[in-house]
Design a protein around this motif. Sequence first.
Motif, PDB file in Angstrom:
ATOM      1  N   GLY A 154       3.863  29.935 -13.093  1.00 41.27           N
ATOM      2  CA  GLY A 154       3.086  30.905 -13.856  1.00 41.27           C
ATOM      3  C   GLY A 154       3.908  32.062 -14.381  1.00 41.27           C
ATOM      4  O   GLY A 154       5.134  32.082 -14.295  1.00 41.27           O
ATOM      5  N   ASP A 155       3.190  33.041 -14.896  1.00 39.44           N
ATOM      6  CA  ASP A 155       3.806  34.181 -15.571  1.00 39.44           C
ATOM      7  C   ASP A 155       3.774  35.470 -14.766  1.00 39.44           C
ATOM      8  O   ASP A 155       4.108  36.530 -15.281  1.00 39.44           O
ATOM      9  CB  ASP A 155       3.080  34.426 -16.904  1.00 39.44           C
ATOM     10  CG  ASP A 155       3.297  33.290 -17.886  1.00 39.44           C
ATOM     11  OD1 ASP A 155       4.394  32.709 -17.901  1.00 39.44           O
ATOM     12  OD2 ASP A 155       2.351  32.996 -18.654  1.00 39.44           O
ATOM     13  N   VAL A 156       3.361  35.416 -13.510  1.00 41.73           N
ATOM     14  CA  VAL A 156       3.143  36.640 -12.738  1.00 41.73           C
ATOM     15  C   VAL A 156       4.397  37.511 -12.662  1.00 41.73           C
ATOM     16  O   VAL A 156       4.331  38.713 -12.898  1.00 41.73           O
ATOM     17  CB  VAL A 156       2.608  36.318 -11.333  1.00 41.73           C
ATOM     18  CG1 VAL A 156       2.582  37.560 -10.453  1.00 41.73           C
ATOM     19  CG2 VAL A 156       1.215  35.708 -11.428  1.00 41.73           C
ATOM     20  N   THR A 167       5.138  39.024 -16.148  1.00 39.54           N
ATOM     21  CA  THR A 167       4.174  40.028 -16.591  1.00 39.54           C
ATOM     22  C   THR A 167       4.162  41.272 -15.700  1.00 39.54           C
ATOM     23  O   THR A 167       3.644  42.303 -16.118  1.00 39.54           O
ATOM     24  CB  THR A 167       2.746  39.448 -16.693  1.00 39.54           C
ATOM     25  OG1 THR A 167       2.353  38.958 -15.414  1.00 39.54           O
ATOM     26  CG2 THR A 167       2.677  38.346 -17.729  1.00 39.54           C
ATOM     27  N   ALA A 213      -2.987  38.401  -9.061  1.00 41.72           N
ATOM     28  CA  ALA A 213      -2.642  37.905 -10.400  1.00 41.72           C
ATOM     29  C   ALA A 213      -2.388  36.397 -10.347  1.00 41.72           C
ATOM     30  O   ALA A 213      -2.827  35.658 -11.225  1.00 41.72           O
ATOM     31  CB  ALA A 213      -1.422  38.650 -10.943  1.00 41.72           C
ATOM     32  N   ARG A 214      -1.688  35.951  -9.321  1.00 41.79           N
ATOM     33  CA  ARG A 214      -1.428  34.518  -9.171  1.00 41.79           C
ATOM     34  C   ARG A 214      -2.734  33.760  -8.905  1.00 41.79           C
ATOM     35  O   ARG A 214      -2.956  32.688  -9.446  1.00 41.79           O
ATOM     36  CB  ARG A 214      -0.427  34.301  -8.027  1.00 41.79           C
ATOM     37  CG  ARG A 214      -0.126  32.869  -7.760  1.00 41.79           C
ATOM     38  CD  ARG A 214       0.703  32.221  -8.859  1.00 41.79           C
ATOM     39  NE  ARG A 214       0.857  30.814  -8.515  1.00 41.79           N
ATOM     40  CZ  ARG A 214       0.564  29.806  -9.310  1.00 41.79           C
ATOM     41  NH1 ARG A 214       0.157  30.028 -10.547  1.00 41.79           N
ATOM     42  NH2 ARG A 214       0.698  28.573  -8.915  1.00 41.79           N
ATOM     43  N   GLU A 238      -4.476  33.138 -12.029  1.00 48.59           N
ATOM     44  CA  GLU A 238      -3.863  32.040 -12.788  1.00 48.59           C
ATOM     45  C   GLU A 238      -4.357  30.674 -12.335  1.00 48.59           C
ATOM     46  O   GLU A 238      -4.551  29.788 -13.167  1.00 48.59           O
ATOM     47  CB  GLU A 238      -2.334  32.056 -12.617  1.00 48.59           C
ATOM     48  CG  GLU A 238      -1.608  33.055 -13.453  1.00 48.59           C
ATOM     49  CD  GLU A 238      -0.108  32.919 -13.309  1.00 48.59           C
ATOM     50  OE1 GLU A 238       0.585  33.335 -14.256  1.00 48.59           O
ATOM     51  OE2 GLU A 238       0.397  32.410 -12.283  1.00 48.59           O
ATOM     52  N   ILE A 239      -4.552  30.511 -11.051  1.00 56.47           N
ATOM     53  CA  ILE A 239      -4.887  29.175 -10.558  1.00 56.47           C
ATOM     54  C   ILE A 239      -6.375  28.926 -10.412  1.00 56.47           C
ATOM     55  O   ILE A 239      -6.773  27.790 -10.162  1.00 56.47           O
ATOM     56  CB  ILE A 239      -4.156  28.840  -9.240  1.00 56.47           C
ATOM     57  CG1 ILE A 239      -4.612  29.728  -8.101  1.00 56.47           C
ATOM     58  CG2 ILE A 239      -2.656  28.883  -9.440  1.00 56.47           C
ATOM     59  CD1 ILE A 239      -4.039  29.323  -6.742  1.00 56.47           C
ATOM     60  N   ASP A 245      -8.657  30.260 -12.810  1.00 49.73           N
ATOM     61  CA  ASP A 245      -9.300  30.397 -14.132  1.00 49.73           C
ATOM     62  C   ASP A 245      -9.523  29.046 -14.784  1.00 49.73           C
ATOM     63  O   ASP A 245      -8.913  28.079 -14.547  1.00 49.73           O
ATOM     64  CB  ASP A 245      -8.465  31.263 -15.077  1.00 49.73           C
ATOM     65  CG  ASP A 245      -8.607  32.746 -14.734  1.00 49.73           C
ATOM     66  OD1 ASP A 245      -9.501  33.094 -13.948  1.00 49.73           O
ATOM     67  OD2 ASP A 245      -7.825  33.539 -15.266  1.00 49.73           O
TER      68      ASP A 245
END
Length: 115
Positions: free
Chosen positions: A69-71, A74, A108-109, A112-113, A115
Amino acid sequence: MANVVDKYLADLPDEQRAALQRLRDTIRSAAPQAEETIRSGVPAFRVNNRPLVSIGAASNHLSLYIMYGDVLRTHADDLHEYDTSNTVVRYQPDKPLPDRLVTKLVKARLAEITD
């Protein structure tokens, strides 16, 4: 699997064990639904059978693995004080990651998982 994670932590030197236990507790508070296990030789947390984060100890640092992911990208501004790559935050046991920062990264992570 908590007993396997407890065994991993028990085998560490006191300073590393205390710092990783604090990190573990913070992750559990931020994601109480997470399942603990051991993956790739280190404690890992999963939600809905998807990897959330992992934690680990090396000879000269501790790690919080975001893995996917992008955590980390970002939240780069929040992490400028730490040694990071695109998948891991490394830090010293005597300078633990702030609980608030860990909570922010884990949530945040989690977003991501789930959503």
